[in-house]
Design a protein around this motif. Sequence first.
Motif, short mmCIF file in Angstrom:
data_model
loop_
_atom_site.label_atom_id
_atom_site.label_comp_id
_atom_site.label_asym_id
_atom_site.label_seq_id
_atom_site.Cartn_x
_atom_site.Cartn_y
_atom_site.Cartn_z
N PRO A 1 0.81 -1.22 0.00
CA PRO A 1 0.00 0.00 0.00
C PRO A 1 0.85 1.27 0.00
CG PRO A 1 -0.81 -1.55 1.65
CD PRO A 1 0.51 -2.08 1.16
N VAL A 2 0.27 2.31 -0.54
CA VAL A 2 0.89 3.64 -0.54
C VAL A 2 0.91 4.19 0.89
CG1 VAL A 2 0.70 5.99 -1.44
CG2 VAL A 2 0.09 4.04 -2.88
N GLU A 3 1.96 4.95 1.22
CA GLU A 3 2.08 5.55 2.55
C GLU A 3 2.09 7.07 2.41
OE1 GLU A 3 5.77 3.96 3.90
OE2 GLU A 3 5.14 1.88 3.59
N PHE A 4 1.31 7.75 3.25
CA PHE A 4 1.20 9.21 3.22
C PHE A 4 1.65 9.82 4.55
CE2 PHE A 4 -2.18 7.71 0.35
CZ PHE A 4 -1.83 8.40 -0.81
N GLY A 5 2.11 11.07 4.46
CA GLY A 5 2.25 11.90 5.65
C GLY A 5 3.46 11.65 6.53
N LYS A 6 4.42 10.85 6.09
CA LYS A 6 5.62 10.65 6.89
C LYS A 6 6.48 11.91 6.84
CE LYS A 6 9.72 7.72 7.42
NZ LYS A 6 10.47 6.54 6.93
N LYS A 7 7.07 12.25 7.97
CA LYS A 7 7.92 13.43 8.04
C LYS A 7 9.36 13.07 7.64
CE LYS A 7 5.25 16.85 9.54
NZ LYS A 7 5.12 18.14 8.81
#
Length: 447
Positions: A425-431
């Motif tokens: 799955p795609v991952e969002f919002g990691k800093k």
Amino acid sequence: MELMKIKQLAVSLALLGTTVTAGAQSADFSKLGTTLTPIGAEKAGNAAGTIPAWNGGISKPPAGFDPNKGYLDPFAADKPTLTITAANMEQHKDKLAPGQMELMKRYPTYKINVYPTQRTAAYRADVYKFAKEEAAGIKLAEGGNGILNLKKSNVPFPIPTEGIQVIWNHIMRDLGGSITRYSADFPVQTNGSFTVGKRTETISYAAFMADPEPNRIFYYLNQTTAPANAAGEVALVHEPLNQVQEPRLAWQYNPGQRRVIRAPELAYDSPGIGADGLRTNDDFNGFNGSPDRYNWKLVGKKEMYVAYNNFKLTSKALKYSDIIKPNHVNPDHLRYELHRVWVVEATLKPGARHIYSKRVFFIDEDSWAVLHADQYDARGGLWRVREVYGVQLYDAPAFGPAGEVIYDLQARRYLVNALTNEEKPVEFGKKYTTADFSTAALRRMGR
């Protein structure tokens, strides 16, 4: 004809609260979030009732969403209201692009299944906040090849009056602050055979980072993981905001040489990585990179059948062989809807070099994403047709591609990008920090 186009554009701009005078342009940014959506689309539906009003889109996952199964389709029960083929396309040509019609002429199995329109595009609250706060002060840099006074906005020109402003909105649009995508690419031969290429991509927007360098839009890493003869190649890009001051900074790690080298060729019309010569670097994502080699004309706004809400295409139950077929993508897995799009025509500047002499972009008003592009060769003939299968990534939230395709009409082959059906799955919002996008990090990834 030219006068008619100018009048049509004036009507569109008037609806958006923009006044065009002989020497100045002004916009009423108080309309953002009232008669316009927070990023500048017309909030109301159309007079015919075939495009509904925007009511906020889908900004959070529906109950039961499992990223390991793909995006849950909120409209799975919908049935096509219209199917367009070569037999009936003339009846609908006012809502089609030349490239769509050419594909239907060439391939009897190519069709467009049209579903009820659902205006699902939505973004993070910060995207709306900064778009309104900064709009009045933002200006184009010299020649339109950069943006001045921008701080954190992803929509610098929510009420555009020039074609270059629409293109900057597309380039800058948000993908969840940051995104890591595991995807597959397919250069497809005339008989439908293909070799799968796989990649891991990470994009982090400068406005989403604590320590970005000055003059940056985003940082980008691309690691090739398949096929075996290309695995281990890594590309790194630092994308400047003002490309008059500073061109794109790019590096590559070559596993054979085990070294990092500068890669200025990762731009413009040089061949894209893993594309088998079927796309340019600035083809990716509809359009990316510096706009400086073209003159950009804002033709106006129109209603058009575009690929939208392609939740079905993200299903992990689909195999790539279900999607990739001879001549074109399997149309039974695609969803098209009627949406308003901005039409922008790019014409190569005298003396500038690019394999495309003209490009016409059709850009979704609700998301600023390029959803279709027709691209012409040096003789003015239609050469390549780009389709982006838009979908609302409600776990970001952002609007992005469920996949992309570019059809080469001369080679009679096509290229598919950004499919994720058989990937993680795609991952969002990691800093991320700038150290994550350094040449040292590039070197470590290549080991």
